[in-house]
Design an enzyme around this catalytic site. Structure first.
Site: not given
Length: 294
Positions: A81, A112
Site C-alpha cells: 500500500e 518458514e
C-alpha cells in the site's frame, strides 16, 4: 518446552463447536477488539520504529518488510500500500515473504523453516547499512524471520521486530522490539486472528506516522499520491482543491501541469510554476505546511 501464549488454549474456546452462531461471532469479535487493545502499550515502540523508517527513507535509503505465513501476509499488505498511499517507489520498500509469489497462491509451512530462503530474499532486497527492516513473527521464533533479522543486522540494517509473545527470540534480537501481547487465540494457534489483527493495526500506524514524518500526509490528505487511474485522479483533484482552496477546475488544471503529482499541483494552484513548485518542495524537505503558510 513451555507453550507459547499464541499456542495456548483460549479460556472461552471449550465447546466452541457446539455453540450457536451468534455466540461464536460475538466471541470472535470480542477477541479481535481485545487484540487491538494490546497495541496500545506498544505506542512508544511504534513511534521509534516510524522515526527510524522515516529517517532511512529521508536519506534515500530503504524500508523493508519481512515475514512468513500470516505474519508475512500482514507485512505484505502494508508494504504493497505504500506506493499508492504515500507515493513511495516499490524499489525503496522491498518485501521478503517466505516462499515468494508461489506461496501467495498456496501457502505451505515448510518455507518458514528454511534459513536459506531468508538469506536469498535478503540478498535480493539490496538492503544495506542505514536501511530499516520490519520483521514480523507472531511466535517470535520463526526461523525465516530470525534469519532475516540476524543477517540484516550483519549488513548494518536496523531491525524492528514485531512479535506477540513476550521474551521471544525475535524481540531479544531486534534493535527496535515491538511486543503485541495478544495471548491465546479462540482457535488455538490460528495467529491470522488476534495476533494478525494487532500486527496489521500496528503496521498501519507505523506507515501513517512515517508518511507524516516525510510530509506525505497533510491535514489527513495523501498529498504525495500520484494519480494514475480515474479514482485516484478524482481523489487527487479533490485534495488539491481542498488544500489549495481553489475550484475543482483550477485543481484539474494544476494537476495537468504536474502529470498528476498532488504536492506540486497544490503549489501550482496557488500561483507557482511547476518548476518553482519542485524547487520549493525540495527546500522544505517535501513538507507543504511551511510553504502554504507563506
Amino acid at each position: 518446552m513451555a507453550i507459547r501464549s499464541t499456542e495456548a488454549r483460549h479460556p472461552q474456546s471449550e465447546g466452541l463447536h457446539a455453540r450457536p452462531a451468534d455466540e461464536v461471532l460475538a466471541l470472535l469479535l470480542d477477541a479481535q477488539v481485545a487484540a487491538l487493545a494490546a497495541v496500545r502499550p506498544a505506542l512508544a515502540a511504534l513511534e521509534r520504529v516510524a522515526d527510524a523508517g522515516a529517517e532511512s527513507l529521508r536519506r534515500g535509503g530503504r524500508l523493508g518488510y519481512g515475514g512468513a505465513g500470516s505474519s508475512g501476509l500482514m507485512a505484505l499488505a502494508d508494504c504493497l500500500e505504500l506506493a499508492g498511499t504515500f507515493g513511495l517507489s516499490p524499489d525503496r520498500t522491498p518485501m521478503m515473504f517466505a516462499g515468494g509469489a508461489a506461496a501467495l497462491l498456496h501457502m505451505t509451512g515448510a518455507v518458514e523453516d528454511d534459513p536459506a530462503l531468508a538469506l536469498a530474499d535478503l540478498e535480493a532486497s539490496r538492503l544495506g547499512a542505514g536501511d530499516v527492516l520490519l520483521v514480523l513473527s507472531a511466535s517470535g521464533t520463526t526461523p525465516y524471520a530470525l534469519t532475516l533479522a540476524e543477517a540484516a543486522q550483519a549488513r548494518g540494517v536496523t531491525v524492528a521486530g514485531f512479535a506477540n509473545v513476550a521474551g521471544s527470540a525475535l524481540l531479544a534480537r531486534a534493535d527496535l522490539p515491538v511486543l503485541l501481547e495478544t495471548g491465546a487465540e479462540v482457535v488455538s494457534g490460528s495467529t491470522r486472528m488476534g495476533a494478525g489483527t494487532a500486527q496489521k493495526a500496528a503496521l498501519n500506524m507505523v506507515s501513517v506516522l512515517i508518511g507524516l514524518r516525510l510530509g506525505h500526509v497533510h491535514d489527513g490528505y495523501m498529498v504525495n499520491v500520484i494519480a494514475d487511474n480515474a479514482k485516484l485522479l478524482d481523489r487527487a483533484a479533490r485534495i488539491v482543491a481542498a488544500v489549495a482552496r481553489v475550484s475543482r477546475a483550477e485543481a484539474d488544471a494544476a494537476l495537468s501541469q504536474t502529470e498528476g503529482a498532488v504536492k506540486p499541483a497544490i503549489l501550482v494552484a496557488q500561483g507557482l510554476s511547476p518548476a518553482e513548485a519542485r524547487v520549493a518542495l525540495d527546500r522544505s524537505g517535501g513538507h507543504l505546511a511551511e510553504l502554504l503558510e507563506r
